[in-house]
Structure formats: C-alpha cells, structure tokens
Motif scaffolding. Structure first.
Motif, PDB file in Angstrom:
ATOM      1  N   SER A   3       0.968  -1.292   0.033  1.00 15.51           N
ATOM      2  CA  SER A   3      -0.020   0.016   0.070  1.00 15.51           C
ATOM      3  C   SER A   3       0.669   1.325   0.058  1.00 15.51           C
ATOM      4  CB  SER A   3      -0.802  -0.035   1.212  1.00 15.51           C
ATOM      5  OG  SER A   3      -0.132   0.012   2.504  1.00 15.51           O
ATOM      6  N   SER A   5       0.913   5.507   0.842  1.00 14.60           N
ATOM      7  CA  SER A   5       0.159   6.414   1.564  1.00 14.60           C
ATOM      8  C   SER A   5       1.304   7.639   1.393  1.00 14.60           C
ATOM      9  CB  SER A   5      -0.005   5.960   2.909  1.00 14.60           C
ATOM     10  OG  SER A   5       1.029   5.683   3.727  1.00 14.60           O
ATOM     11  N   ARG A   7       2.416  10.505   3.934  1.00 14.39           N
ATOM     12  CA  ARG A   7       2.452  11.155   5.211  1.00 14.39           C
ATOM     13  C   ARG A   7       3.471  12.327   5.270  1.00 14.39           C
ATOM     14  NH1 ARG A   7       3.800   6.078   9.104  1.00 14.39           N
ATOM     15  NH2 ARG A   7       5.827   6.103   8.309  1.00 14.39           N
ATOM     16  N   ARG A  40       4.156   0.850   2.539  1.00 12.61           N
ATOM     17  CA  ARG A  40       4.047  -0.243   3.625  1.00 12.61           C
ATOM     18  C   ARG A  40       3.828  -1.488   2.835  1.00 12.61           C
ATOM     19  NH1 ARG A  40       3.477   0.917   8.725  1.00 12.61           N
ATOM     20  NH2 ARG A  40       4.560  -0.925   8.685  1.00 12.61           N
ATOM     21  N   LEU A 355       0.954  -5.390   9.709  1.00 14.67           N
ATOM     22  CA  LEU A 355       0.296  -5.456   8.545  1.00 14.67           C
ATOM     23  C   LEU A 355      -0.646  -6.612   8.191  1.00 14.67           C
ATOM     24  CD1 LEU A 355       3.151  -3.558   6.456  1.00 14.67           C
ATOM     25  CD2 LEU A 355       1.060  -2.725   7.540  1.00 14.67           C
ATOM     26  N   LEU A 384      -2.641  -2.372  15.441  1.00 14.27           N
ATOM     27  CA  LEU A 384      -2.716  -0.676  15.253  1.00 14.27           C
ATOM     28  C   LEU A 384      -1.839  -0.248  16.583  1.00 14.27           C
ATOM     29  CD1 LEU A 384      -6.148   0.406  13.728  1.00 14.27           C
ATOM     30  CD2 LEU A 384      -3.908   0.499  12.797  1.00 14.27           C
ATOM     31  N   GLU A 387       1.505  -0.917  14.905  1.00 17.75           N
ATOM     32  CA  GLU A 387       1.560  -0.159  13.950  1.00 17.75           C
ATOM     33  C   GLU A 387       0.599   1.344  13.884  1.00 17.75           C
ATOM     34  OE1 GLU A 387       3.266  -0.396  11.178  1.00 17.75           O
ATOM     35  OE2 GLU A 387       4.289  -2.541  11.232  1.00 17.75           O
ATOM     36  N   GLU A 389       0.779   4.282  13.217  1.00 17.81           N
ATOM     37  CA  GLU A 389       0.758   5.300  12.018  1.00 17.81           C
ATOM     38  C   GLU A 389       0.195   4.739  10.798  1.00 17.81           C
ATOM     39  OE1 GLU A 389       4.766   6.807  11.824  1.00 17.81           O
ATOM     40  OE2 GLU A 389       4.634   8.050  13.625  1.00 17.81           O
ATOM     41  N   TYR A 390      -0.392   3.429  10.575  1.00 22.18           N
ATOM     42  CA  TYR A 390      -0.593   2.927   9.720  1.00 22.18           C
ATOM     43  C   TYR A 390      -2.271   3.514   9.538  1.00 22.18           C
ATOM     44  CZ  TYR A 390      -1.875  -0.245   5.679  1.00 22.18           C
ATOM     45  OH  TYR A 390      -2.394  -0.787   4.531  1.00 22.18           O
ATOM     46  N   HIS A 420      -3.129  10.589  12.031  1.00 21.98           N
ATOM     47  CA  HIS A 420      -2.215   9.807  11.406  1.00 21.98           C
ATOM     48  C   HIS A 420      -1.778  10.139   9.893  1.00 21.98           C
ATOM     49  CE1 HIS A 420      -0.762   8.022  15.059  1.00 21.98           C
ATOM     50  NE2 HIS A 420      -1.934   7.586  15.260  1.00 21.98           N
TER      51      HIS A 420
END
Length: 456
Positions: A3, A5, A7, A40, A355, A384, A387, A389-390, A420
């Motif tokens: 994935s 993202s 950030r 990620r 993940l 979570l 993880e 910050e996912y 996040h």
C-alpha cells in the motif's frame, strides 16, 4: 499488502531532509521535502530489515534506526535523523541483495558518523561567512558612495556575492568529503559482516553510465556528491583487497530479492514491468510471482488464484504467498476463505507483523458475521498498537466498531485515522464527536482529548 500513503514528515523531520545525506548526486526536490510518499508492505519491509540488520549491528546501530520505504522509481536512499529512507526504485533496479547492502551500509555510515549534525554546524558557519561577506560588501559600497568613488560600490557588490559563493562552495565541499567518508565506512561494515563490496562498485558504475548517457555536464565543484567515476576509482582498490570480495549472496536471499523486485514491478508498472525486470527468465520464481500479482490486479481472480496455488506448492512456508491468496480471495468476495489465508500467513511470518494482522482483521470484518466482526475489532486494535501510524487500518477499525454499535469508539478510530494522515483539523472534529459518546476520564476519552489538544 502493498500500500502507498502520503504522510507528511515536516514536523518530525524539519530541515533534516533538506540537509540529509543522500547516496545519489542530486538532493531531494522541494516537493519531496514537504511530503514523502511512503510504501508499507510486510514482505518488502522484512527483506530490507534482514539485509540491514547485520550492517546496523556492525555500525553499532542495533536499535533506534527506522527503515522506511519511499515510493519513488529513482535509485536513491537518504537519511534523516535515525531514519534510513530507501526508494523502491533502488530495490527494483538492484540486481542482487549485495547492491542493497552497499546502499544501506553507506547510509549507516552517515548515521554512525553523525554527519547530519556536523553538516548543520557547517551550514551555520557558512551562513555566518555569507553574512560577514554581505556586511563587508555593504560597507565597501557605502564607503565608495561617501567618497564619491564610482568603482567602489560595484566592488562592494562583488565582495558580497563572492563571499556568499565561497560559503556555498564550502558547504558543498564538506558534503563531498562526508560522502567519501561514508563510502569508506560502508566497506568497513561490509567487511565486518563478511560481505562483498562488489555491489557498491556496480552501483557507482551504473550511476556513472547513467550520468554519461544523460549528456549533462556537471561541474564537480557545484555538486554535493563526488562524481561517480571518482568514487569508483577511490573505492575499487579497497573493495578488491577485501578477502570477501568474491563472496556471493545466499541463494535464499537472492530468491527473496527477486520476489521483492517482482512485487514492486507488478504494483507500479504491471505485467510489462515484470517482464522487463525478468527478461529471458520466465521460470524465475520472481517472474511467476510478479505475473500472478499483475493478473490479480487486472481483475482475473480465478486465474490469479490458480497461479498463487502453484506458488504455494513451490514454497508452502512462504507467508507472503498466503497473504496474496488472502488478497485475491477478498477481491473474489470470499472473505471467510481470505481470513483463513491471512491466518496461515500470520502463523508462518516471523515477528507477527501488524500489517498481516490488519489484513486478517479486514477479511474477518468483510464476512459481516457478528462473532467475526468482534474478533476483527480485537485484532485490528492489537495490530494498530504495533503499527500506530498505519492510517488506513483505523478505517477498518472504525467500520468494525460501527457494526458493533460502539459509535464513540468508531468516531475515535476515525479521528486516529485522520490524525495519522496529517489531517489534524478533521481529526479534532471526530475526536470531539467521540468525546460526546465516551465516558469522561476513560483511556479513550483521554486519547480523544490528546487529539483535540494537538497542534495543527
């Protein structure tokens, strides 16, 4: 789960990216200084960690260093603070794990050597030099005007400009010196871990050829990095003198490298990209893996499922083949079977990666069965925690809480996802809504308050 993202790292990295050491010739572009597109993926992250681990240990950096994947096709890596950022383009281009080991060893040298902090100090001194030169130039200009000497104001401008240029060249010269130091340190780390430096030489040779083919004439004194040919000449003797120069990567690691390259190629360029990477190697396991992913992405779930079953037959203990099977089954609207595939992937994967747990929770949630949804909420919450910050994971957690009727927890999970993702304003709105449904003083209520009080 491959994935992507976006950030924002502005608040955490600040000027570090701007002055951070980089393996390649050019500095990070201004847009990338504001936001880094992060990838990620459990499989790729584990591979990079396994390549980096002995090098970081040799550098005395066993803990506290984060490895972050950047979605960028260029061959590049850079450091900021105690983070090593590695472009997916480096993984895709490198033909062997040894080339990646050389890149990581170079970046580890920057961190262990404290180069960023010293570069900041050098820049501060250069700024002082520039200010002094500017003031001297202004003084000369004023004196010339007062004395009615026509040539002196122009001379004052020359002093100011010359002083600023001298300061800039001083910083660039310092950076080039640090790059050469990191190169030599990288060879030391490779020797300590009994690995070859041949991959580093290959990297610099590729960079030199690319620069030559580009037709661009680069002034070596205007670059923050030494010219690739110069680096190659400096390192070749050291590299070839190593008793480990002829050492080859283990076969299992080479296979993992091929699988990682195949995954990146399939997700970023499709089947054609996979074929370009593995030209003439159609039986390579990486080529088969990439074709399977490309088939899945093109919407042919039945064909992709048959292909992934053949991959699993070839490597039954590969957790990421089971993860891919879960992804395919989810797309084929068979969430119960997908959950079983994810559970198998988690069982086989080292370190119980968060993940994969998020993928498992997502599959359980998709069944819609109340007992599975409750389990999904528990798994997603635990994942979570590992993880935090996912951001995408919070969306699934919010859905799970919503289906269970816990609206306050769902609002808080939505707030976390926005927070996040760097969308602090939206996060505060949902956190305030969550507080209206949460008992005052509870951990969830306090977490919502933390988000409300967060700085934009």
């Amino acid at each position: 789960m491959f994935s992507r993202s976006r950030r924002s790292f502005v608040s955490r990295l600040g000027v570090a990216i701007t002055v951070g050491a980089s393996l390649v010739l050019t500095s990070l572009p201004a847009t990338a200084q504001r936001s880094v597109p992060v990838v990620r993926d459990a499989e790729i992250e584990r591979y990079v960690e396994d390549v980096a681990s002995p090098i970081l240990k040799a550098a005395g950096l066993q803990s506290g260093v984060d490895l972050i994947l950047v979605n960028d096709h260029r061959f590049n890596a850079f450091v900021a603070g105690r983070r090593i950022f590695l472009h997916t383009g480096a993984l895709l281009t490198a033909e062997t794990p040894n080339e990646i080991a050389g890149v990581l060893a170079h970046e580890a040298g920057h961190i262990a050597g404290g180069h960023q902090e010293r570069l900041r100090q050098q820049m501060a001194r250069a700024q002082t030099m520039a200010v002094v030169a500017m003031l001297a130039g202004i003084g000369a200009g004023v004196a010339g005007a007062a004395a009615d000497l026509p040539g002196l104001p122009q001379a004052g401008m020359g002093i100011a400009a010359g002083g600023t240029e001298a300061a800039r060249r001083s910083v660039l010269g310092y950076q080039r010196g640090e790059e050469l130091t990191a190169d030599r340190t990288a060879i030391e780390y490779l020797n300590r871990t009994k690995q070859s430096a041949a991959g580093m030489l290959k990297t610099f040779d590729r960079m030199a050829r690319d620069l030559s083919l580009s037709g661009v004439n680069v002034d070596p004194y205007q670059s923050s990095h030494p010219m690739p040919r110069d680096r190659l000449a400096t390192l070749e003797t050291l590299a070839r003198q190593s008793p480990y120069y002829a050492v080859q990567d283990p076969a299992a690691l080479r296979t993992r490298h091929d699988l990682v390259r195949a995954k990146i190629a399939a997700y970023t360029g499709g089947a054609n990209a996979v074929r370009r990477v593995f030209r003439g190697q159609s039986n390579n396991l990486g080529a088969v893996y990439g074709e399977t992913i490309a088939t899945y992405l093109n919407g042919s779930s039945r064909d992709a499922l048959a292909r992934v079953e053949r991959l699993i037959a070839a490597q039954p203990s590969n957790p990421y083949f089971h993860e891919l099977k879960g992804e395919i089954l989810l797309k084929a609207n068979n969430p119960a079977a997908a959950a079983n595939a994810y559970a198998k992937a988690i069982q086989l994967a080292p370190g119980n990666p968060g993940l994969l747990q998020i993928g498992y929770g997502r599959a359980l949630l998709a069944t819609g069965q109340p007992e599975h949804v409750r389990k999904a909420a528990e798994i997603l919450k635990a994942a979570l925690t590992r993880e935090p910050e996912y951001a995408a994971g919070y969306r699934f957690l919010a859905q799970a809480y919503g289906q269970l009727g816990d609206v306050g927890a769902a609002e808080l999970a939505t707030a976390e996802g926005h927070y996040h993702s760097g969308q602090v304003r939206e996060a505060k709105i949902f956190a305030a809504r969550a507080q209206q449904r949460l008992q005052r003083g509870t951990p969830n209520w306090l977490r919502a308050q933390d988000i409300i009080n967060a700085r934009n």
